[in-house]
Write a protein that holds these residues in place. Structure first.
Motif, PDB file in Angstrom:
ATOM      1  N   SER A  97       0.824  -1.206   0.000  1.00 52.40           N
ATOM      2  CA  SER A  97       0.000   0.000   0.000  1.00 52.40           C
ATOM      3  C   SER A  97       0.861   1.260   0.000  1.00 52.40           C
ATOM      4  O   SER A  97       0.545   2.245  -0.673  1.00 52.40           O
ATOM      5  CB  SER A  97      -0.931   0.017   1.217  1.00 52.40           C
ATOM      6  OG  SER A  97      -1.851  -1.034   1.139  1.00 52.40           O
ATOM      7  N   GLY A 117      -1.896  -5.471  -1.482  1.00 48.47           N
ATOM      8  CA  GLY A 117      -1.879  -4.066  -1.063  1.00 48.47           C
ATOM      9  C   GLY A 117      -1.427  -3.119  -2.155  1.00 48.47           C
ATOM     10  O   GLY A 117      -1.811  -1.949  -2.186  1.00 48.47           O
ATOM     11  N   THR A 173      -4.562  -2.069  -7.292  1.00 47.69           N
ATOM     12  CA  THR A 173      -5.558  -1.069  -6.916  1.00 47.69           C
ATOM     13  C   THR A 173      -6.855  -1.185  -7.704  1.00 47.69           C
ATOM     14  O   THR A 173      -7.260  -0.249  -8.372  1.00 47.69           O
ATOM     15  CB  THR A 173      -4.970   0.325  -7.159  1.00 47.69           C
ATOM     16  OG1 THR A 173      -4.587   0.418  -8.527  1.00 47.69           O
ATOM     17  CG2 THR A 173      -3.782   0.597  -6.301  1.00 47.69           C
TER      18      THR A 173
END
Length: 123
Positions: free
Chosen positions: A15, A75, A78
Motif C-alpha cells: 500500500s 496491497g 488497486t
C-alpha cells in the motif's frame, strides 16, 4: 498467527508503494492515471513471477508466497481505485479515455502476468 502477520506486513508495504507511485505519477496526464496503471501492471508482473516460482516447488515457501503475493501484491494493486477512476471518466463523458485506459490496463495486466510466469520459468 505468523501467516496473518506476513500478509499484514506485505499489504502495508504494498500500500505504501502504491501511494508513492500514485503521488509521483498520477499528475503527469490529465486523463490517464499513470501511477495506478503502473501499480496494477507491475503488480500483475510480480504476482505472475511469485506464483510461477511458488509453483516450481523449491523457490518460495508458503510464507514467502503469502508475504509477496497475498500481502504485497494485494496491497499494491488497486482495483478499487481503478474502478473509481473509470467511473470518473464515464461520468465526465470522456468515453475515449475510458475505453483506452480500461482495455489498455486489462490487456497490459494479462500480458504482464504472462511475462511474469515466463520469467519465473527461466529462473
Amino acid at each position: 498467527m505468523k501467516q496473518f502477520l506476513l500478509v499484514f506486513l506485505g499489504g502495508g508495504i504494498g500500500s505504501l508503494f502504491r501511494f508513492l507511485l500514485s503521488k509521483t505519477f498520477n499528475g503527469y496526464f490529465q486523463h490517464f492515471f499513470l501511477g495506478t496503471f503502473l501499480a496494477n501492471i507491475l503488480g500483475c508482473l510480480l504476482i505472475g513471477m511469485v506464483l510461477g516460482l511458488s509453483a516450481k516447488g523449491n523457490y518460495l515457501s508458503e510464507n514467502q508466497t503469502l508475504l509477496l503475493a497475498t500481502g504485497f501484491c494485494g496491497g499494491f494493486t488497486t482495483f478499487s481505485t481503478f474502478a473509481f477512476e473509470k467511473h470518473s471518466l464515464l461520468t465526465s463523458g470522456d468515453l475515449l479515455h475510458f475505453f483506452i485506459y480500461t482495455f489498455g490496463s486489462i490487456a497490459a495486466g494479462i500480458l504482464a502476468i504472462a511475462i511474469g510466469l515466463w520469467v519465473s520459468r527461466l529462473l
